[in-house]
Scaffold this motif. Structure first.
Motif, PDB file in Angstrom:
ATOM      1  N   TRP A   1       0.872  -1.156   0.128  1.00 19.09           N
ATOM      2  CA  TRP A   1       0.071   0.114   0.178  1.00 19.09           C
ATOM      3  C   TRP A   1       0.918   1.390  -0.022  1.00 19.09           C
ATOM      4  O   TRP A   1       1.784   1.355   0.941  1.00 19.09           O
ATOM      5  CB  TRP A   1      -0.774   0.113   1.286  1.00 19.09           C
ATOM      6  CG  TRP A   1      -1.931  -1.026   1.256  1.00 19.09           C
ATOM      7  CD1 TRP A   1      -1.563  -2.272   1.763  1.00 19.09           C
ATOM      8  CD2 TRP A   1      -3.254  -1.167   0.845  1.00 19.09           C
ATOM      9  NE1 TRP A   1      -2.809  -3.157   1.720  1.00 19.09           N
ATOM     10  CE2 TRP A   1      -3.830  -2.522   1.218  1.00 19.09           C
ATOM     11  CE3 TRP A   1      -4.034  -0.201   0.355  1.00 19.09           C
ATOM     12  CZ2 TRP A   1      -5.167  -2.750   0.814  1.00 19.09           C
ATOM     13  CZ3 TRP A   1      -5.352  -0.478   0.151  1.00 19.09           C
ATOM     14  CH2 TRP A   1      -5.767  -1.588   0.272  1.00 19.09           C
TER      15      TRP A   1
ATOM     16  N   ARG B   1      -2.091  10.144   1.207  1.00 18.13           N
ATOM     17  CA  ARG B   1      -2.702  11.432   1.961  1.00 18.13           C
ATOM     18  C   ARG B   1      -2.311  10.980   3.554  1.00 18.13           C
ATOM     19  O   ARG B   1      -2.451  10.029   4.149  1.00 18.13           O
ATOM     20  CB  ARG B   1      -3.741  11.563   1.741  1.00 18.13           C
ATOM     21  CG  ARG B   1      -4.454  12.755   2.578  1.00 18.13           C
ATOM     22  CD  ARG B   1      -6.224  12.837   2.291  1.00 18.13           C
ATOM     23  NE  ARG B   1      -6.672  13.904   3.098  1.00 18.13           N
ATOM     24  CZ  ARG B   1      -7.013  14.270   4.201  1.00 18.13           C
ATOM     25  NH1 ARG B   1      -6.808  12.938   5.081  1.00 18.13           N
ATOM     26  NH2 ARG B   1      -7.343  15.311   4.862  1.00 18.13           N
TER      27      ARG B   1
ATOM     28  N   ASP C   1      -6.493  11.556   9.171  1.00 14.77           N
ATOM     29  CA  ASP C   1      -7.026  10.111   8.325  1.00 14.77           C
ATOM     30  C   ASP C   1      -5.889   9.907   7.309  1.00 14.77           C
ATOM     31  O   ASP C   1      -5.037  10.817   6.900  1.00 14.77           O
ATOM     32  CB  ASP C   1      -8.354  10.291   7.631  1.00 14.77           C
ATOM     33  CG  ASP C   1      -9.213  10.540   8.485  1.00 14.77           C
ATOM     34  OD1 ASP C   1      -9.461   9.894   9.619  1.00 14.77           O
ATOM     35  OD2 ASP C   1     -10.298  11.358   8.117  1.00 14.77           O
TER      36      ASP C   1
ATOM     37  N   ARG D   1      -4.940   8.103   3.802  1.00 12.47           N
ATOM     38  CA  ARG D   1      -5.578   7.444   2.272  1.00 12.47           C
ATOM     39  C   ARG D   1      -4.325   6.676   1.912  1.00 12.47           C
ATOM     40  O   ARG D   1      -3.298   7.395   1.553  1.00 12.47           O
ATOM     41  CB  ARG D   1      -5.866   8.631   1.394  1.00 12.47           C
ATOM     42  CG  ARG D   1      -6.655   7.823   0.139  1.00 12.47           C
ATOM     43  CD  ARG D   1      -7.174   8.640  -0.649  1.00 12.47           C
ATOM     44  NE  ARG D   1      -8.276   9.529  -0.368  1.00 12.47           N
ATOM     45  CZ  ARG D   1      -9.558   8.974  -0.351  1.00 12.47           C
ATOM     46  NH1 ARG D   1      -9.706   7.743  -0.893  1.00 12.47           N
ATOM     47  NH2 ARG D   1     -10.463   9.765  -0.042  1.00 12.47           N
TER      48      ARG D   1
ATOM     49  N   LYS E   1      -3.289   3.669  -1.041  1.00 12.25           N
ATOM     50  CA  LYS E   1      -3.758   3.148  -2.493  1.00 12.25           C
ATOM     51  C   LYS E   1      -2.966   1.429  -2.507  1.00 12.25           C
ATOM     52  O   LYS E   1      -1.704   1.556  -2.369  1.00 12.25           O
ATOM     53  CB  LYS E   1      -3.128   4.011  -3.250  1.00 12.25           C
ATOM     54  CG  LYS E   1      -3.672   3.631  -4.766  1.00 12.25           C
ATOM     55  CD  LYS E   1      -3.182   4.756  -5.738  1.00 12.25           C
ATOM     56  CE  LYS E   1      -3.589   4.315  -7.243  1.00 12.25           C
ATOM     57  NZ  LYS E   1      -3.138   5.243  -8.130  1.00 12.25           N
TER      58      LYS E   1
ATOM     59  N   SER F   1      -8.104   2.877  -3.400  1.00 14.71           N
ATOM     60  CA  SER F   1      -7.734   3.484  -2.147  1.00 14.71           C
ATOM     61  C   SER F   1      -8.764   3.529  -1.460  1.00 14.71           C
ATOM     62  O   SER F   1      -9.808   3.389  -1.582  1.00 14.71           O
ATOM     63  CB  SER F   1      -7.480   5.123  -2.778  1.00 14.71           C
ATOM     64  OG  SER F   1      -8.498   5.714  -3.140  1.00 14.71           O
ATOM     65  N   VAL F   2      -8.185   3.837  -0.192  1.00 13.77           N
ATOM     66  CA  VAL F   2      -9.156   3.493   1.246  1.00 13.77           C
ATOM     67  C   VAL F   2      -8.531   4.529   2.200  1.00 13.77           C
ATOM     68  O   VAL F   2      -7.366   4.812   2.363  1.00 13.77           O
ATOM     69  CB  VAL F   2      -8.757   2.052   1.983  1.00 13.77           C
ATOM     70  CG1 VAL F   2      -9.720   1.833   3.045  1.00 13.77           C
ATOM     71  CG2 VAL F   2      -8.993   0.957   0.892  1.00 13.77           C
ATOM     72  N   MET F   3      -9.564   5.008   2.831  1.00 11.11           N
ATOM     73  CA  MET F   3      -9.225   6.252   3.744  1.00 11.11           C
ATOM     74  C   MET F   3      -9.398   5.458   5.114  1.00 11.11           C
ATOM     75  O   MET F   3     -10.554   5.011   5.373  1.00 11.11           O
ATOM     76  CB  MET F   3     -10.260   7.286   3.515  1.00 11.11           C
ATOM     77  CG  MET F   3      -9.811   8.609   4.441  1.00 11.11           C
ATOM     78  SD  MET F   3      -9.337   9.715   3.149  1.00 11.11           S
ATOM     79  CE  MET F   3      -9.710  11.296   4.066  1.00 11.11           C
TER      80      MET F   3
END
Length: 65
Positions: free
Chosen positions: A25, A29, A33, A35, A37, A44-46
């Motif tokens: 991953w 960001r 939080d 982010r 990818k 992508s996941v937050m």
């Protein structure tokens, strides 16, 4: 457990792999939080910082200074 220092564009390994089969991953960001990818499928996941630091296994690649 030691405090891990993360930087933007670091590649990390999580404790659980993504359903696509990849376990790499990229941090895209940072803040309250994170982010991240998936390097396999691009999804992508937050996730909250606290959850991210708990679920990360190790840093595979550091972003060069």
């Amino acid at each position: 457990m030691e405090q891990k220092e993360f930087q933007l564009n670091d590649v990390v390994e999580m404790k659980k792999s993504h359903p696509c089969g990849a376990n790499r991953w990229k941090i895209i960001r940072m803040g309250m939080d994170f982010r991240i990818k998936c390097e396999g499928c691009g999804h992508s996941v937050m996730i909250p910082r606290k959850e991210f630091t708990r679920k990360v296994k190790k840093i595979l690649e550091r972003q060069g200074d």
